[in-house]
Scaffold this active site. Structure first.
Site, PDB file in Angstrom:
ATOM      1  N   GLU A  42     -16.107 -55.616  11.932  1.00 25.14           N
ATOM      2  CA  GLU A  42     -16.125 -56.094  10.606  1.00 25.14           C
ATOM      3  C   GLU A  42     -16.424 -57.376  10.353  1.00 25.14           C
ATOM      4  O   GLU A  42     -16.208 -58.254  11.209  1.00 25.14           O
ATOM      5  CB  GLU A  42     -14.275 -55.979  10.483  1.00 25.14           C
ATOM      6  CG  GLU A  42     -13.793 -56.660   9.061  1.00 25.14           C
ATOM      7  CD  GLU A  42     -12.463 -56.488   8.914  1.00 25.14           C
ATOM      8  OE1 GLU A  42     -11.566 -56.285   9.969  1.00 25.14           O
ATOM      9  OE2 GLU A  42     -11.727 -56.756   7.774  1.00 25.14           O
ATOM     10  N   LYS A 110     -13.947 -53.218   1.460  1.00 25.95           N
ATOM     11  CA  LYS A 110     -12.472 -52.751   1.923  1.00 25.95           C
ATOM     12  C   LYS A 110     -11.479 -52.491   0.790  1.00 25.95           C
ATOM     13  O   LYS A 110     -11.272 -53.345   0.024  1.00 25.95           O
ATOM     14  CB  LYS A 110     -12.005 -53.954   2.793  1.00 25.95           C
ATOM     15  CG  LYS A 110     -10.778 -53.442   3.770  1.00 25.95           C
ATOM     16  CD  LYS A 110     -10.805 -54.706   4.747  1.00 25.95           C
ATOM     17  CE  LYS A 110      -9.629 -54.405   5.724  1.00 25.95           C
ATOM     18  NZ  LYS A 110      -9.449 -55.760   6.599  1.00 25.95           N
ATOM     19  N   CYS A 142     -11.362 -51.420   9.085  1.00 23.04           N
ATOM     20  CA  CYS A 142     -10.074 -51.957   9.852  1.00 23.04           C
ATOM     21  C   CYS A 142      -8.574 -51.410   9.214  1.00 23.04           C
ATOM     22  O   CYS A 142      -8.464 -50.036   9.501  1.00 23.04           O
ATOM     23  CB  CYS A 142      -9.861 -53.499   9.862  1.00 23.04           C
ATOM     24  SG  CYS A 142      -9.099 -54.062  11.251  1.00 23.04           S
TER      25      CYS A 142
HETATM   26  N1  BAL Z   1      -4.077 -54.048  12.159  1.00 23.06           N
HETATM   27  C1  BAL Z   1      -5.020 -55.025  11.451  1.00 23.06           C
HETATM   28  C2  BAL Z   1      -5.777 -54.476  10.387  1.00 23.06           C
HETATM   29  C3  BAL Z   1      -6.680 -55.510   9.606  1.00 23.06           C
HETATM   30  O1  BAL Z   1      -6.926 -56.814  10.501  1.00 23.06           O
HETATM   31  O2  BAL Z   1      -7.458 -55.085   8.801  1.00 23.06           O
END
Ligand code: BAL
Length: 272
Positions: A42, A110, A142
């Site tokens: 990411e 996202k 994520c």
């Molecule tokens: N569990 C973390 C999700 C994120 O940082 O997008």
């Protein structure tokens, strides 16, 4: 049909595009022969910029940093799935692109913002799918995978390969290990997740990148440290997983929302 992929689980420098880009260009240039696709974490190119930094580091998809990656991708004849901090019409997005020698095939912003994204990025509102090398591919980032609707929205468009770029930190490594297997199994598709490793901004990143088959088997699982790992996705496993049943065609409850055709072999689920 197979795809040869490399997972690039690497540490990143938050707000330091030059350092991250240099690492990415070196990895693209040294990709093993026969590699089709390298998957990065990411916001690979900018790291996680702060609210104070975002205006200075965010770039449009036609900006100089992605142009440098495009040149490297063409020279190495590979594709990359890579994250960046994007600016579009004055708004900032946590974006991952599928960039091939032909150009940007897919850009995903996202849609489900994690706490540290809020105030820095705006949420996207579309879940697009594109066709590359004859396979339908979708991208999540994520926190997105912690909502089953996201992968299902991609699978409902025919996605056969889910690429997840992660910046997942401790203590949430086990959550993503479980959910990556669930997303692959319940949608009968390949799921590839590449996480950041190392530390930054007071966070320790969990690494543990992985590849899950459409039947829910873990094909590849990395540890916490920096690693480059190659594996081959054999789509005969996807056909085999769907031989006796197919969740998508047998489900009785559909998602609320429209899907639009955007180009040949491409579409997008629009979040209502
Ligand atoms: N569990 C973390 C999700 C994120 O940082 O997008």
């Amino acid at each position: 049909m197979t795809l040869h992929i490399q997972l690039a689980q690497i540490p990143l420098q938050d707000g330091d595009t030059a350092a991250n880009l240099a690492r990415v260009l070196a990895l693209i240039a040294s990709a093993p022969a026969g590699t089709d696709l390298i998957v990065f974490p990411e916001t690979t190119l900018m790291g996680f910029p702060s609210a104070e930094e975002i205006a200075a580091v965010a770039e449009p998809l036609h900006g100089p940093t992605l142009a440098a990656v495009q040149q490297a991708v063409r020279a190495a004849n590979v594709a990359v799935a890579i994250g960046l901090a994007e600016v579009l019409d004055g708004r900032y997005y946590n974006t991952t692109v599928l960039l091939t020698p032909e150009g940007v095939q897919l850009a995903y912003r996202k849609t489900h913002l994690w706490a540290s994204d809020v105030g820095v990025f705006e949420p996207g509102s579309q879940l697009p799918v594109a066709t590359w090398r004859g396979r339908k591919i979708g991208i999540l980032i994520c926190f997105d995978i912690e909502f089953p609707e996201t992968a299902r929205a991609l699978a409902s468009q025919g996605a056969e390969l889910l690429l997840v770029t992660n910046g997942n930190m401790d203590p949430y490594g086990p959550v993503h290990r479980t959910l990556m297997t669930a997303r692959a199994l319940e949608n009968q598709l390949f799921a590839v997740m590449v996480n950041r490793c190392g530390s930054g901004g007071g966070l320790d990143f969990a690494g543990e990148s992985m590849v899950v088959t459409p039947g829910g088997d873990i094909q590849l699982a990395l540890g916490r440290d920096q690693a480059l790992a190659s594996t081959t996705l054999d789509f005969a496993l996807l056909d085999a997983s769907r031989r006796d049943y197919h969740y998508l065609s047998q489900r009785r409850i559909a998602l609320a929302g429209e899907t639009s055709a955007t180009a040949a072999g491409a579409s997008a689920f629009l979040i209502p």
